[in-house]
Design an enzyme around this catalytic site. Sequence first.
Site, PDB file in Angstrom:
ATOM      1  N   HIS A 264      34.345  99.199  29.398  1.00 38.63           N
ATOM      2  CA  HIS A 264      33.202  98.318  29.646  1.00 38.63           C
ATOM      3  C   HIS A 264      32.869  98.267  31.140  1.00 38.63           C
ATOM      4  O   HIS A 264      31.717  98.502  31.539  1.00 38.63           O
ATOM      5  CB  HIS A 264      33.523  96.915  29.131  1.00 38.63           C
ATOM      6  CG  HIS A 264      32.411  95.924  29.325  1.00 38.63           C
ATOM      7  ND1 HIS A 264      31.500  95.625  28.343  1.00 38.63           N
ATOM      8  CD2 HIS A 264      32.063  95.164  30.404  1.00 38.63           C
ATOM      9  CE1 HIS A 264      30.638  94.729  28.790  1.00 38.63           C
ATOM     10  NE2 HIS A 264      30.965  94.422  30.051  1.00 38.63           N
ATOM     11  N   GLU A 265      33.866  97.981  31.956  1.00 39.02           N
ATOM     12  CA  GLU A 265      33.620  97.870  33.394  1.00 39.02           C
ATOM     13  C   GLU A 265      33.280  99.224  34.016  1.00 39.02           C
ATOM     14  O   GLU A 265      32.539  99.293  34.995  1.00 39.02           O
ATOM     15  CB  GLU A 265      34.826  97.241  34.098  1.00 39.02           C
ATOM     16  CG  GLU A 265      35.223  95.861  33.586  1.00 39.02           C
ATOM     17  CD  GLU A 265      34.094  94.840  33.595  1.00 39.02           C
ATOM     18  OE1 GLU A 265      33.124  95.016  34.358  1.00 39.02           O
ATOM     19  OE2 GLU A 265      34.181  93.863  32.823  1.00 39.02           O
ATOM     20  N   HIS A 268      29.590  99.666  33.854  1.00 36.83           N
ATOM     21  CA  HIS A 268      28.952  99.020  35.005  1.00 36.83           C
ATOM     22  C   HIS A 268      29.081  99.900  36.249  1.00 36.83           C
ATOM     23  O   HIS A 268      28.126 100.103  37.000  1.00 36.83           O
ATOM     24  CB  HIS A 268      29.631  97.679  35.299  1.00 36.83           C
ATOM     25  CG  HIS A 268      29.261  96.562  34.378  1.00 36.83           C
ATOM     26  ND1 HIS A 268      27.967  96.165  34.164  1.00 36.83           N
ATOM     27  CD2 HIS A 268      30.033  95.733  33.622  1.00 36.83           C
ATOM     28  CE1 HIS A 268      27.946  95.134  33.322  1.00 36.83           C
ATOM     29  NE2 HIS A 268      29.192  94.859  32.976  1.00 36.83           N
ATOM     30  N   GLU A 294      24.380  95.351  31.664  1.00 36.49           N
ATOM     31  CA  GLU A 294      25.181  95.205  30.447  1.00 36.49           C
ATOM     32  C   GLU A 294      24.894  96.319  29.454  1.00 36.49           C
ATOM     33  O   GLU A 294      25.786  96.737  28.708  1.00 36.49           O
ATOM     34  CB  GLU A 294      24.932  93.841  29.799  1.00 36.49           C
ATOM     35  CG  GLU A 294      25.625  92.695  30.499  1.00 36.49           C
ATOM     36  CD  GLU A 294      27.141  92.874  30.545  1.00 36.49           C
ATOM     37  OE1 GLU A 294      27.735  93.272  29.535  1.00 36.49           O
ATOM     38  OE2 GLU A 294      27.729  92.625  31.612  1.00 36.49           O
TER      39      GLU A 294
END
Length: 495
Positions: A264-265, A268, A294
């Site tokens: 997830h990160e 980003h 996101e």
Amino acid sequence: MSFARLNELGHKLEALEHALSILGADEATHMAVGGGEKRAEAMASLAGMLHRQATAPEIADWIEAAGAEDLNDDQQTALREFRRQYANLTCLPAEFVEKQTTARMRSEQLWRDLRAKNDWASFQPSLENVVSLVREEAAMRADRLGLHPYDALMEQYDPGNRVADIDPVFVELKGFLKKFVPEALAVQDERLAKRPLKPLSGNYAIEKQRELGLAMMAAVGFDLTHGSLSVSHHPFCGGVPTDVRITTRYKTGEFLSALMGVLHETGHALYEQNLPAEWAHWPLGKARGMSVHESQSLFVEKQLGRNPTFWTWALPVVEKHLGEDWSMEDILPHVHHVERGLIRVDADEVTYPLHVILRYELEQELVSGQLEVADIPDAWDAKMRDYLGLSTEGNFADGPMQDVHWPGGAFGYFPSYTLGAMMAAQQWSALKREHASVDDDLSKGRFDAVNDWRQTHIWSQASRWSTPELMERATGETLSARYFTEHLRQRYGRQ
């Protein structure tokens, strides 16, 4: 001449932003507990310095004069975005920014201590102070920008997004999910009745999990020479494009939560690392907004990381680092596990949007004054019972104290999570129309086509367009919930 002045100013502002970003990342990962008060003072002073330089009265004259200069298309776009940012920044006096920064940092530091103690009563006064300042901020921004107060807050995170557009989409999605969650759970029960869940070993050393995370980060495109992986209480992606700081948190009893947090990160981080460097010191070169951000993180975590074809490639990589022998039939029920739970960051992709919609609805009431801080626990519990059939009565740590956003004053941020999930599904659909072989690519650990598409349609565009415009240009249509709901049906529903 005036455009050149703005260009020079941009370099100075970027340097202060850099310092604040790195100090913030360090505060959450390495700062000693006793350093909190002085760190808050230092960051408040820097924030005030940044705000004063970015809102100096003469900048308005430079912007107007630059508009009369002979600028190319990119420069005109850069000037337009600088003008928009200046209008937003000059909504707030520097003294207010300093006061708000101090209140937010002290509240966040209290939250870290008091959440662990489930101590809402001691935390409430601090949050009341933050909410009071947020209401002031919303009023000032609304007056200057000509927007509804909550829209004015969202504008800071997602330029162009409005409650009037989001509400109908969220109402539709909430209605779908309240019916679909029971269906997804029933389908899961039926599958597990035929093939019981193979338990994980429950013995995953943190260092081995970290090595796995780094391997996955590099594989999907993260540049390890311009970023790092650390541990924090709450996973985040911070730092600056040339030095991206991402974090996760580990549980030795299982590895998927940390791995999915890393993916997830990393989503980003890929966005940050691939923004146009030549415009890094201008608003034009920054990420468009948090829902777009996101969409990039959820694209990696959900559209890639939970895609069965991804695991054809990833499973041997996981086995190499963690030393267990699994089949696809063993691992996918863990990857696709659905469960009603209290914690947003641990929620699966089916139940997660309900956590976000709950917060989106409550914080609108908080900003408008319809809801007071003292009444949050009861309101939270009522919505959790309605949406997920769970209660948080007396459990503040797993209820309204679980997120860092409200202690940190980030109101208007929460909708970006579910907007991002919908955007990611719509982007994936658009990508598959252009690259029909993308699933085959994933099964072989090839991410070039995926990243090339995102580079062209999202990353390189930075802040050239508003959030809705960027989405329409990337996918050919405005944001729709149907791609996301169809994605959930295909992955978790009855076939």
